[in-house]
Design a protein around this motif. Structure first.
Motif, short mmCIF file in Angstrom:
data_model
loop_
_atom_site.label_atom_id
_atom_site.label_comp_id
_atom_site.label_asym_id
_atom_site.label_seq_id
_atom_site.Cartn_x
_atom_site.Cartn_y
_atom_site.Cartn_z
N THR B 35 0.81 -1.18 0.14
CA THR B 35 -0.07 -0.16 -0.04
C THR B 35 0.97 1.27 -0.05
N GLY B 36 0.31 2.26 -0.58
CA GLY B 36 1.31 3.62 -0.85
C GLY B 36 0.47 4.75 -1.22
N PRO B 37 0.91 5.74 -1.17
CA PRO B 37 0.35 6.97 -1.69
C PRO B 37 0.51 6.96 -3.22
N ILE B 38 -0.18 7.53 -4.07
CA ILE B 38 -0.02 7.33 -5.50
C ILE B 38 1.05 7.88 -6.18
N ASP B 39 1.48 9.10 -5.41
CA ASP B 39 2.77 9.66 -5.98
C ASP B 39 3.91 8.90 -5.70
N ALA B 40 3.91 7.71 -4.86
CA ALA B 40 4.85 6.88 -4.50
C ALA B 40 5.12 6.04 -5.84
N ALA B 106 5.11 4.80 3.46
CA ALA B 106 4.73 6.06 4.27
C ALA B 106 5.17 7.08 3.20
N GLY B 107 4.57 8.36 3.11
CA GLY B 107 5.05 9.26 2.47
C GLY B 107 3.77 10.52 2.08
N ASP B 108 2.62 10.23 2.74
CA ASP B 108 1.52 11.21 2.75
C ASP B 108 1.77 12.38 3.51
N ASP B 109 1.22 13.33 3.11
CA ASP B 109 1.06 14.69 3.92
C ASP B 109 0.78 14.57 5.33
N PRO B 110 1.75 14.63 6.40
CA PRO B 110 1.32 14.24 7.68
C PRO B 110 0.15 15.15 8.24
N PHE B 337 10.08 15.15 11.52
CA PHE B 337 9.78 14.57 10.55
C PHE B 337 8.14 14.50 10.51
N TYR B 338 7.40 14.95 11.40
CA TYR B 338 5.88 14.58 11.51
C TYR B 338 5.49 13.23 11.08
N ASN B 339 6.49 12.04 11.16
CA ASN B 339 6.10 11.14 10.93
C ASN B 339 6.56 9.99 11.97
N THR B 340 5.72 9.16 12.61
CA THR B 340 6.21 8.33 13.70
C THR B 340 7.15 7.43 13.17
N LEU B 341 7.03 6.65 12.04
CA LEU B 341 8.36 5.93 11.61
C LEU B 341 9.64 6.54 11.81
N PHE B 342 9.83 7.79 11.51
CA PHE B 342 11.05 8.34 11.91
C PHE B 342 11.17 9.01 13.29
N ASP B 343 10.13 9.72 13.53
CA ASP B 343 10.29 10.50 14.83
C ASP B 343 10.27 9.52 16.31
N GLU B 344 9.54 8.46 15.98
CA GLU B 344 9.87 7.43 17.07
C GLU B 344 11.24 6.86 17.19
N ASN B 345 11.99 7.07 16.22
CA ASN B 345 13.40 6.59 16.27
C ASN B 345 14.46 7.54 16.47
N ALA B 346 13.96 8.83 17.01
CA ALA B 346 14.78 10.11 17.32
C ALA B 346 14.62 9.97 18.89
N ALA B 347 13.71 9.07 19.59
CA ALA B 347 13.51 9.39 21.06
C ALA B 347 12.77 7.93 21.59
#
Lengths: 414, 414
Positions: B35-40, B106-110, B337-347
């Protein structure tokens, strides 16, 4: 994603609106399942907008991408070609059982798979046909309102207009689609009301006559097509089992009914190439005995055509016969679309495979046995091909042997 | 469709290959649902190519389009917002039961939905959560190998870099994704082997210690998180129930386990904004008693956050606790990143809702009751939010009251 500007946006919006209101006839609160090529996104977005404005519950678009489809043929290992997304088609069947309406956007390159291994193409098509059954059955039974409408895909346009550059070809195809779909009219919804009325006059006349057989005579063709007992002629707007009136095809110029799967005799020649799941099949010549094709030739794609006939027991018998005059706008455009949705509306045609269970006068909830006992064919395929031209004559033969002219030189006699 | 050229195509190809081999660990003959956004689409095409080269059965991509999603909020009638595509999620569950692997892009506008009616957003999210259950359960039970990887969507990039033009912002986000995902390395697959090894050392240490509680102390935070009986720390590569080893998240810097749903006490403050289904929730401050949030505030999105807590009985209890040092590359990038996939890996972070049933030492086929009896939480949501920073200290408390330093000033003590 950069949107294409070669297409008249106002007419595209009219096409989307027509598809929602006249095409699928979407009801307030009804969900809409939509399939289409990924480059049709501008049309899909407009359809979604009009569907929500019309009161849609949820619009669920499913996109296909030709490059990903080709990747499979280029890179996948052998066992891939017997696999299909059965879970998805089963889910679609469930959605239809819950009264979800169905819209399909046609617009793919009709010859996408023409250079791929025909053996793999045939296997993948067969696996897909088997898996698609739960979804297909709801459509052929006409359980819910559905519609097919077209997007002027660039690859498709380039097949039709190989000498033009991509955007010019797309513009030209978009104009042909808008013309054939009647969105060039000020009020396309009203234009379709009038068109449906004209088709209704033909079906009323044919249903009143209740012919036993149709006899097609033309160059390379002398074919007697027996019609199913209790058959009903249909065309244009019709009512699905859920009570909703829709126009399954935009454009549509045909009236059609169910032949008798045991009573087709003689030989017939195709009058236009058949574009079948990415391959072109041309100059088909077949012979029918007791309803079944006993001999088939084609100048191009003969191997693929014979594979199609082997799909199952019903694949070599007829599931549909349809009448279209040579003066139809699509025929007059002189264009070959390589797309059944258009080309079938340029000429009389027959379809191999599954019959439409709606094409019976006693159409409410006929069982498989009841359909078969009336002469309705059953198959996992349904493939239309053109046998009409301005040289074709058709007679209707009644129960008592009376002969009534139906078509002369490709035109209605009534 | 015109493809974007602002993104390093070689690295994008490496990311696709990494996602197939290291991320989802696709097996020969295994189907892949994506699954993914169409622009991906450019990334999806590369993933499909590598998946077929790796022996995929069938790759089925499902695309979402942000404009169609917004159309619904703009034009749909009220009853639309309690509807979800239950047939599709049920089908996905069936696919997973047949060993189909799962990849999400992941890649949608958060902040896609940030200006839409929060009441409608909450209703639509809830309907979706309920419908998604059959698919979500297979993932939380870790029945099959799965992976999330990222596409540098332009709208997302513009949120992160509002002063740059679209293509510059996308390039910058793509570079951040490539760096965090380790595809800047010559051999990303090897780099991930080493990274997984380093994470394994931490989980082995934590599992050996078998702490009863973790005690988080920092500005606005004094929180004791009881760990579930029989809990297991995990991180990086892990084995799904179908036997396949995969890396569910790319990037991933965390080690994580299951808290006890009845044993969380104290107060805690978020250290980064939470982007939840299109809305931003910032400066969360909550108080836990006997495992449940009894009071919640937020400087932004408080109403939405409290709606989330009301989703079901398990929504105000913890389903995950995770440790990430402040020196992690994503934290050091200084980017939000406003994106859990990244931000959860910062803290370091905690998650409200459903626990991972794989995070138990006796993990084979635990029933719902067995999970509950060990302290595992159950909910239809799973929402991570950040509580770590370079000012956080963490102690591990053993059964007999012994205190072991785990983190000091945001860094591992071991």
């Amino acid at each position: 994603m950069i949107e294409n500007t070669a297409i008249d946006q106002e007419k595209l919006d009219k096409l989307a609106k027509l598809a929602v209101y006249t095409g699928v006839g979407l009801q307030k609160g009804q969900n809409l399942l939509l399939t289409g090529p990924i480059d049709a996104l501008p049309l899909v977005r407009l359809i979604a907008k009009h569907a929500y404005k019309a009161g849609a519950g949820l619009v669920t678009p499913l996109f296909s991408d030709s490059e990903i489809i080709l990747s499979r043929y280029k890179y996948a290992q052998d066992q891939s070609f017997d696999v299909a997304a059965d879970w998805l088609y089963k889910g679609m069947g469930d959605a239809f059982d819950n009264n979800t309406a169905r819209m399909a956007i046609a617009g793919d390159d009709p010859m996408l798979l023409s250079e791929m291994d025909p053996e793999k193409v045939a296997r993948a098509n067969k696996a897909n046909s088997v898996a698609y059954k739960p979804a297909r059955e709801r459509i052929t039974q006409f359980d819910i309102n559905w519609n097919i409408v077209s997007w002027p895909g660039i690859s498709w346009a380039k097949r039709m207009f190989p000498d033009l550059d991509s955007l010019e070809a797309q513009t030209k195809l978009s104009e042909a689609i808008f013309l054939a779909s009647r969105v060039v009219e000020d009020d396309p919804v009203q234009a379709w009301k009038e068109h449906n009325c004209a088709l209704r006059k033909k079906t009323d006349w044919l249903n009143g006559r209740n012919f036993k057989d149709l006899h097609f005579i033309g160059p390379g063709t002398d074919l007697k097509v027996g019609l199913a007992d209790d058959h009903e002629w249909m065309g244009g707007a019709s009512q699905a089992q859920n009570g909703v009136i829709c126009n399954p095809n935009i454009p549509s110029e045909e009236v059609f009914t169910t032949p008798h799967y045991l009573r087709v005799e003689g030989h017939v020649s195709s009058t236009k190439p058949l574009s079948h799941q990415g391959s072109l099949i041309d100059e088909i010549r077949v012979e029918f005995r007791e309803g079944a094709i006993v001999h088939a030739k084609a100048s191009k794609g003969e191997k693929i055509f014979n594979k199609v006939l082997e799909s199952d027991d019903g694949a070599r018998r007829l599931g549909e016969v349809a009448l279209v005059p040579d003066s139809s706008p699509i025929s007059q455009s002189g264009l070959l679309f390589y797309n059944t949705l258009f080309d079938e509306n340029a000429a009389c045609h027959i379809a191999l495979g599954q019959c439409y269970s709606k094409c019976f006068k006693s159409k409410q909830n006929l069982s498989q046995e009841e359909i078969k006992s009336r002469g309705g064919n059953s198959s996992m395929i349904h493939i239309d091909w053109m046998i009409g031209s301005k040289e074709i004559d058709i007679d209707g033969l009644s129960e008592n042997g009376e002969i009534t002219p139906v078509f002369r030189k490709g035109e209605w006699c009534v």
